[in-house]
Design an enzyme around this catalytic site. Structure first.
Site, short mmCIF file in Angstrom:
data_model
loop_
_atom_site.label_atom_id
_atom_site.label_comp_id
_atom_site.label_asym_id
_atom_site.label_seq_id
_atom_site.Cartn_x
_atom_site.Cartn_y
_atom_site.Cartn_z
N GLU A 418 0.36 -1.13 -0.08
CA GLU A 418 0.03 -0.06 0.13
C GLU A 418 0.63 1.19 0.06
O GLU A 418 2.26 1.72 0.72
CB GLU A 418 -1.05 0.03 1.55
CG GLU A 418 -2.13 -1.48 1.24
CD GLU A 418 -2.61 -0.67 2.86
OE1 GLU A 418 -3.40 0.14 3.37
OE2 GLU A 418 -3.87 -1.83 2.51
C1 NOJ Z 1 -4.70 1.14 5.02
C2 NOJ Z 1 -5.22 0.43 5.32
O1 NOJ Z 1 -4.73 -0.67 5.44
C3 NOJ Z 1 -6.53 0.09 4.12
O2 NOJ Z 1 -7.42 -0.35 4.20
C4 NOJ Z 1 -6.89 2.34 4.30
O3 NOJ Z 1 -7.05 2.50 2.79
C5 NOJ Z 1 -5.54 2.44 4.05
N1 NOJ Z 1 -4.99 2.32 5.09
C6 NOJ Z 1 -5.58 4.03 4.15
O4 NOJ Z 1 -6.41 4.58 5.29
#
Ligand code: NOJ
Length: 589
Positions: A418
């Protein structure tokens, strides 16, 4: 991600560079300003991500059971504007559409999560398996593979079956280890012939701290000082058990890999000449990332967590530490249970030492994960923060975090699971120049980290679509694609960042300054036509809403006030002020 209450402390200006010890990374020569033109190693995997509850919708369709997020979001005042994920992006019905968006981006991989209660409605495998749920993920996986997109599958992205919460207390209870292992085993059995990358847990820090300590997330418990540590303890054990299950039962025939996705902000000492600040910054990262990574790579919690929580527990007059302990067998069972490390990273903080005294007089309920760390978090107000309150763009922190992982955990294989940036709901802007800047700079720092020797094998932009952003509802948009949530069909529109990210992917990096500048110019140019499309669509749906409201006098009155009267009055006031000013100026002349 910092809870809002702590953010009050954060607006203090600090501009300090870090000096910290590492064998191969020269921390002093991290020139924040320079951009590195160059390409990524051949075979580097580019992707985008999502998670089940945030995008699927269809919360009660085709035999799906309730998750803790279904229940939590239906309670009053838990989520901004009482939004829920009931329909979200309707991803459940849009597999083909969404895979074509991925094709458009030329993604190598797509990261998504499986909803446990969609497969096993009560969470307990012996109760019932929902074949319709299996069918949905079968189709998604097959469709991805037909389009040469590798699925990277998360088993737990926060949507615990509600029955397990009610019956056992969720992750407070050790029995989750068995239930989760059975769910994982089912996924390996049904999808493992096609899925080769498994992530057991997504960001367990959030599950533990926001779910069981601050209560901002489902299940909304506030078990300060103990709840997060206990939840994390069981999650780490569950992760290890699932890794062993795969290792002994499936790896031979399926030849896949099992990892975990950990999130961490980078922590930079405020004063680099102050040993206390240097230690506090290290503690910040250890309490964040090390809490999970150290047991998984080295077999036990970070020494600094054991020391701090242990000492504070003694001062409180407790018989033992609030941080649970692993037995010798457990330590060796947990150690080494990671074929790759998923890293979720968004932002950075400056850190300084701050004592939080805890004595017998202070009740155990006043102690918390946050006070256990003895530190304060600060931000530089000049850091860009286009969207979420907690998310400041600090690209150089990413390189530092990646180098920290390399030196602490023996240079593991890393997939960035991410990374991305949001905008606020009211900015319905497809020309997201700031997001282009964020991706450009963060991806570039990752490239520098790879040059430093960090083994990053893939990158996942977060996220493919705008989606349900947990307690923030739909007010924060992380997507490369804009989703019109007001329209029942949830149409998707590409933001400018789609064009830009696509270029990075097709060039496998940043070829030279002229080209990269050109990508950016073109991306912003082409987005304006999509912007017009969206604006036209929005006008159409606003007109439809007004018509609908005319038939509903009470809400009509209230919404007319906010949607029509307020902007009209504001515009008229501005006009009147301007005329008045002109009048005054004329008089003076
Ligand atoms: C981490 C989380 O895993 C994800 O679901 C979320 O959208 C992002 N942070 C942004 O807040």
């Amino acid at each position: 991600m910092l809870p809002r209450c702590a953010l009050g402390l954060c607006h203090v200006f600090m501009l300090v560079l870090c000096l910290s010890a590492s064998e191969d990374f020269d921390w002093t020569k991290n020139d924040h300003g320079s951009f590195h033109y160059g390409t990524f190693p051949a075979g580097f995997s580019w992707g985008a991500g999502s998670s089940a509850y945030q995008t699927e919708g269809a919360w009660d369709k085709d035999g799906k059971g309730l998750s803790i997020w279904d229940v939590f979001s239906h309670k009053k005042d838990k989520v901004q504007q009482n939004n829920t994920g009931d329909s979200s992006c309707e991803g459940y019905y849009k597999v083909k559409d969404d895979v074509s968006l991925m094709k458009e981006l030329k993604l190598n991989h797509y990261r998504f999560s499986i909803s446990w209660p969609r497969l096993i409605p009560t969470g307990i495998k012996s109760d019932h398996i929902n074949e319709k749920g299996i069918q949905y993920y079968d189709e998604l996986i097959d469709h991805l593979l037909e389009n040469n997109i590798t699925p990277i599958v998360t088993l737990y992205h926060w949507d615990l079956p509600q029955v397990l919460q009610e019956k056992y207390g969720g992750w407070q209870n050790i029995s989750m280890v068995t239930h989760f292992n059975e769910f994982a085993n089912l996924c390996f059995e049904r999808f493992g012939n096609r899925v080769k990358y498994w992530i057991t847990f997504n960001n367990p820090w959030s599950v533990a701290v926001e779910g069981y300590e601050t209560g901002e997330h489902a299940p909304g418990l506030r078990l300060r000082g103990t709840g997060a540590y206990r939840a994390a303890h069981h999650i780490i054990k569950a992760h290890a058990q699932v890794w062993h299950t795969y290792n002994t039962q499936w790896r031979g025939k399926q030849k896949g890999q099992v990892g975990i996705s950990l999130s961490a902000d980078w922590g930079e000492p405020v004063d680099i000449s102050n040993q206390k600040d240097i230690e506090a910054a290290e503690r910040y990262v250890q309490f964040y990332l090390g809490w999970f990574a150290t047991p998984i790579f080295h077999g036990d919690y970070p020494q600094v967590m054991k020391d701090f929580i242990g000492r504070k527990s003694t001062q409180q007059g407790l018989g033992g530490s609030r941080l649970p302990t692993f037995s010798t067998q457990e330590k060796s069972y947990i150690k080494g249970t990671c074929d790759f490390l998923g890293v979720g990273h968004f932002t950075t903080r400056y850190i300084t030492q701050k004592n939080n005294p805890s004595g017998p007089s202070s009740s155990s309920s006043s102690s918390s994960y946050f006070t256990d760390r003895d530190l304060a978090e600060l931000v530089d107000p000049r850091w860009p923060d286009p969207g979420s309150e907690w998310l400041y763009s600090v690209p150089w922190g990413f390189r530092r975090l990646l180098n920290f992982i390399k030196s602490q955990y023996g240079n593991p294989l890393i997939y960035v699971t991410e990374n991305g940036v949001s905008e606020k709901m009211f900015c319905t802007e497809l020309c997201d120049d700031w997001r282009i800047q964020y991706y450009k700079d963060y991806i570039n720092e990752m490239l520098k980290a790879i040059k430093d020797g960090v083994s990053v094998k893939g990158y996942t932009a977060w996220s493919l679509l705008d989606k349900f952003e947990w307690d923030e509802g739909y007010s924060e948009r992380f997507g490369l694609y804009y989703v019109d949530f007001r329209n029942k069909n949830k149409p998707r529109y590409p933001k400018a960042s789609v064009q830009f990210y696509k270029r990075i992917i097709s060039s496998n990096g940043f070829p030279n300054q002229r080209e990269v500048e050109n990508w950016r110019k073109k991306a912003v140019e082409t987005c304006s036509s999509s912007n017009q499309l969206l604006a036209a669509e929005e006008q159409r749906s606003t007109a439809a809403n007004i018509l609908r409201l005319i038939h509903d006098p009470l809400t009509s009155h209230m919404e007319m006030v906010t949607e029509i009267v307020v902007p009209t009055v504001c515009t008229l006031s501005i006009l009147l002020c301007a005329i008045f000013l002109m009048f005054l100026l004329r008089k003076q002349n």
